[in-house]
Design an enzyme around this catalytic site. Structure first.
Site, PDB file in Angstrom:
ATOM      1  N   LYS A 190       0.835  -1.207   0.000  1.00 11.89           N
ATOM      2  CA  LYS A 190       0.000   0.000   0.000  1.00 11.89           C
ATOM      3  C   LYS A 190       0.867   1.253   0.000  1.00 11.89           C
ATOM      4  O   LYS A 190       1.765   1.402   0.834  1.00 11.89           O
ATOM      5  CB  LYS A 190      -0.889   0.023   1.252  1.00 11.89           C
ATOM      6  CG  LYS A 190      -2.054  -0.947   1.175  1.00 11.89           C
ATOM      7  CD  LYS A 190      -2.774  -1.017   2.488  1.00 11.89           C
ATOM      8  CE  LYS A 190      -3.858   0.037   2.612  1.00 11.89           C
ATOM      9  NZ  LYS A 190      -4.635  -0.175   3.878  1.00 11.89           N
TER      10      LYS A 190
HETATM   11  C1  E4P Z   1      -8.156   0.079   3.780  1.00  7.77           C
HETATM   12  O1  E4P Z   1      -7.214  -0.490   3.292  1.00  7.77           O
HETATM   13  C2  E4P Z   1      -8.051   1.172   4.743  1.00  7.77           C
HETATM   14  O2  E4P Z   1      -6.925   1.028   5.549  1.00  7.77           O
HETATM   15  C3  E4P Z   1      -9.280   1.335   5.557  1.00  7.77           C
HETATM   16  O3  E4P Z   1     -10.436   0.929   4.910  1.00  7.77           O
HETATM   17  C4  E4P Z   1      -9.341   2.696   6.200  1.00  7.77           C
HETATM   18  O4  E4P Z   1     -10.599   2.947   6.654  1.00  7.77           O
HETATM   19  P1  E4P Z   1     -10.948   3.944   7.838  1.00  7.77           P
HETATM   20  O5  E4P Z   1     -11.510   5.171   7.239  1.00  7.77           O
HETATM   21  O6  E4P Z   1     -11.943   3.171   8.642  1.00  7.77           O
HETATM   22  O7  E4P Z   1      -9.690   4.177   8.625  1.00  7.77           O
END
Ligand code: E4P
Length: 220
Positions: free
Chosen positions: A84
């Site tokens: 990522k």
């Molecule tokens: C996905 O890979 C993200 O890390 C995640 O969905 C972030 O979501 P949040 O807005 O709940 O932190």
């Protein structure tokens, strides 16, 4: 359509993985920090729990060259890792290089159609449009997700759409209707999605009706 758990909690991952539905896990610095201890140990544990699973691991460096090196190191940990990288313009050149190197990227923190288009054009493996966080600033997260799916279909890009930052059952259901390639959801949302009051009510009714036959009944 792949189902990822948006957590680094190994107890919850192990429990939900028993359902046979889990294709992988998306980690990020926040959910790894929540676990405490060594992130490397947490990740190793997740690898053990999901030997075939796709595990997203996010870079933590800031400097593009350091991110480039870190992305290679993360990708080496396991074949099924998606690295990522935040969708920030300073990282576009290294994203391009990493794609050329064959590193499978999950571009995270994607919030606009232009960002989605750039990442499709860079041919990354996956983009993660964040639905809930857009809603939280008064924008329409699901409309953006729909645009990201339409973009992929309209131009025939290969980049997969992973619906992220999902908060509600209704959002997940709409993501499914839109034909996303993957969703990532919290363990709590997984439970909410799996339950239905009429299933519980129906089971109670069947149990009560069956009991009315008396206790000596054999079946079959
Ligand atoms: C996905 O890979 C993200 O890390 C995640 O969905 C972030 O979501 P949040 O807005 O709940 O932190």
């Amino acid at each position: 359509m792949k189902l990822y758990l948006d957590t680094a909690d190994s107890v919850l991952i192990q429990e939900i993985n028993k359902t046979g539905l889990v294709d992988g896990v998306t980690t990020n610095p926040t959910n790894l920090a929540k676990q405490g201890g060594s992130p490397r140990d947490v990740i190793e544990k997740i690898f053990t729990l999901l030997p075939q699973g796709t595990i997203s691991l996010e870079v933590t460096e800031k400097d593009p060259e350091k991110i480039y090196t870190q992305a290679h190191a993360l990708a080496k940990l396991k074949d099924s890792v998606l690295v990522k990288i935040p969708c920030h313009s300073t990282y576009y050149p290294i994203i391009k290089r990493l794609v050329t190197d064959g590193i499978r990227l999950n571009i995270t923190l994607v919030f606009s159609l232009a960002q989605a288009l750039w990442m499709n054009k860079l041919d990354v493996h996956t983009i993660s449009p964040f639905v809930g966080r857009l809603d939280e600033i008064g924008q329409d997260g699901l409309a953006f997700l729909a645009d990201a799916c339409a973009l992929r279909n309209q131009y025939g890009f290969k980049t997969e759409v992973l619906a992220a930052s999902l908060r509600t059952v209704a959002q997940v259901e709409q993501a499914i209707r839109l034909g996303v390639d993957a969703i990532t959801i919290s363990p709590k949302l997984f439970r909410e999605l799996s339950a239905h009051e009429l299933t519980d009510k129906g089971m109670a009714q069947f149990t009560a009706d069956w009991s009315s036959l008396g206790s000596g009944i054999r079946f079959p």
